[in-house]
Design a protein around this motif. Sequence first.
Motif, PDB file in Angstrom:
ATOM      1  N   MET A 124      -1.324   0.717  -1.011  1.00  0.00           N
ATOM      2  CA  MET A 124      -0.790  -0.304  -2.102  1.00  0.00           C
ATOM      3  C   MET A 124       0.214  -1.121  -1.860  1.00  0.00           C
ATOM      4  N   GLU A 125      -0.209  -2.227  -1.104  1.00  0.00           N
ATOM      5  CA  GLU A 125       0.437  -3.240  -1.011  1.00  0.00           C
ATOM      6  C   GLU A 125      -0.823  -4.022   0.389  1.00  0.00           C
ATOM      7  N   PHE A 126      -0.166  -5.452   0.134  1.00  0.00           N
ATOM      8  CA  PHE A 126      -0.775  -6.575   1.194  1.00  0.00           C
ATOM      9  C   PHE A 126       0.644  -7.634   1.522  1.00  0.00           C
ATOM     10  N   TYR A 127       0.439  -7.898   2.729  1.00  0.00           N
ATOM     11  CA  TYR A 127       0.456  -9.364   3.371  1.00  0.00           C
ATOM     12  C   TYR A 127       0.233 -10.599   3.753  1.00  0.00           C
ATOM     13  N   VAL A 128       0.969 -11.713   2.197  1.00  0.00           N
ATOM     14  CA  VAL A 128       0.143 -12.906   1.755  1.00  0.00           C
ATOM     15  C   VAL A 128       0.971 -13.819   3.334  1.00  0.00           C
ATOM     16  N   TYR A 129       0.543 -14.658   4.194  1.00  0.00           N
ATOM     17  CA  TYR A 129       0.880 -15.148   5.283  1.00  0.00           C
ATOM     18  C   TYR A 129       0.887 -15.844   5.200  1.00  0.00           C
ATOM     19  N   ILE A 134       3.685  -7.836  -0.862  1.00  0.00           N
ATOM     20  CA  ILE A 134       3.232  -7.738  -2.163  1.00  0.00           C
ATOM     21  C   ILE A 134       2.978  -6.334  -1.975  1.00  0.00           C
ATOM     22  N   GLN A 135       4.308  -5.799  -3.096  1.00  0.00           N
ATOM     23  CA  GLN A 135       3.865  -4.236  -3.180  1.00  0.00           C
ATOM     24  C   GLN A 135       3.450  -3.683  -4.994  1.00  0.00           C
ATOM     25  N   ALA A 136       3.206  -2.587  -4.906  1.00  0.00           N
ATOM     26  CA  ALA A 136       2.665  -2.017  -6.398  1.00  0.00           C
ATOM     27  C   ALA A 136       3.724  -1.602  -6.849  1.00  0.00           C
ATOM     28  N   GLN A 137       4.436  -2.084  -8.168  1.00  0.00           N
ATOM     29  CA  GLN A 137       5.593  -1.779  -8.627  1.00  0.00           C
ATOM     30  C   GLN A 137       5.243  -0.329  -9.714  1.00  0.00           C
ATOM     31  N   ASN A 138       3.700  -0.426  -9.969  1.00  0.00           N
ATOM     32  CA  ASN A 138       3.712   0.758 -10.498  1.00  0.00           C
ATOM     33  C   ASN A 138       2.145   1.403 -10.113  1.00  0.00           C
ATOM     34  N   ARG A 139       1.898   1.991  -9.151  1.00  0.00           N
ATOM     35  CA  ARG A 139       0.235   2.680  -8.756  1.00  0.00           C
ATOM     36  C   ARG A 139      -0.817   2.422  -9.561  1.00  0.00           C
ATOM     37  N   PRO A 140      -1.847   1.303  -9.501  1.00  0.00           N
ATOM     38  CA  PRO A 140      -2.189   1.584 -10.451  1.00  0.00           C
ATOM     39  C   PRO A 140      -3.461   2.618 -10.867  1.00  0.00           C
ATOM     40  N   ILE A 141      -4.564   2.985 -11.880  1.00  0.00           N
ATOM     41  CA  ILE A 141      -5.031   3.976 -11.609  1.00  0.00           C
ATOM     42  C   ILE A 141      -6.370   3.360 -11.649  1.00  0.00           C
TER      43      ILE A 141
END
Length: 279
Positions: A135-140, A146-153
Motif C-alpha cells: 500500500m505504497e509507491f514511489y514517485v521518482y 506515497i503511503q496509504a493513510q488508511n488501507r482501502p477495501i
Amino acid sequence: MNFEGTQQYVATQELQIAVNAAIHLQKPLLVKGEPGTGKTMLAHEIAKALGKNLITWHIKSTTQAQQGLYEYDAVSRLRDSQLGNPNVDNIAHYIKKGKLWEAFEAKEQVVLLIDEIDKADIEFPNDLLLELDRMEFYVYETQETIQAQNRPIVIITSNNEKELPDAFLRRCLFHYIRFPEADTMQQIVDVHFPNIQEELVTNALKVFYNLRDIRGMKKRPSTSEFLDWLKLLLLENFEAAQLQKLDLHEAIPPHIHALLKNEQDINILDEMRKMGRRY
C-alpha cells in the motif's frame, strides 16, 4: 464492521463471508462470475453499506498499471519551459494522480474498485503486486513515497477473459459468484419489484432457467437481463398464464431481445421450434 448485503443487493452467505474476510485480513478480494451477476455492483453496495466513499478504476485493454499510480506530463512541461511559464520548476504541477493515489491519500478508508482487470495486458496485475501488497509507491519525479493513510477495501473484478498470474492470485482472496438459483433469484426480484404478482415471477423464472439450460448457447441470459425482461412484461401487463403455457419447442418468449443478445442463440431457439413442429 460487517457487510451483510443491502436492500438493493442480495448477497449470499458465501459472498458475505468472503467480503468480510477480505476486510478483516486487509487483502484485495478478487471476484469472478458470469457477466451480469453483480460483480461491479458489489463494490458500490459495500461502500453504501459501510458508509464509505467509492473510487472506481475501470480497466481497458490499453490501461497500464502506472496510470493507477500517477502520470507525468513531460510534454506539457517542455512546452511551458519554451513559453517561459513560471510553473515549470514545480514538477508536481505536471503530475496527474491516479486512482490508487486518490485511495491512498483519502483521509478516511475508501472502497477501491479495480473493474475488469482481465481486460488489460497480462503483465498488468504483476505490475501492481508491490503497491497492493505494501500500500505504497514511489514517485521518482518528486522523490517522495506515497503511503496509504488508511488501507482501502480493494475489490477486483474479472470476467475470466485472461488467466491471472499466480503471484497476483496469492495476494488476493477469491470468490466466484455462482449464478443465482431460483430461490435467490426470487429474492432479487422481490428487491426490485416488491409488489409483483407471484405467479408471473414463478412462470417467468421457469422460462428463464429453461432458456439457460439450452445446450450450445453462446451467451446465456444473466440476472440483469432477466430483470429487464420482467420490466417489459410488467409494462405490457403480460398475463402469468401466457407464460405458464409457453414451450420453447413451440414458441419464442415475448421480448426475447431483452434476454438473448446474439443471432447464434436466436437461431438455436428457431431450430428447436422447427424440430418441435416436426414431431
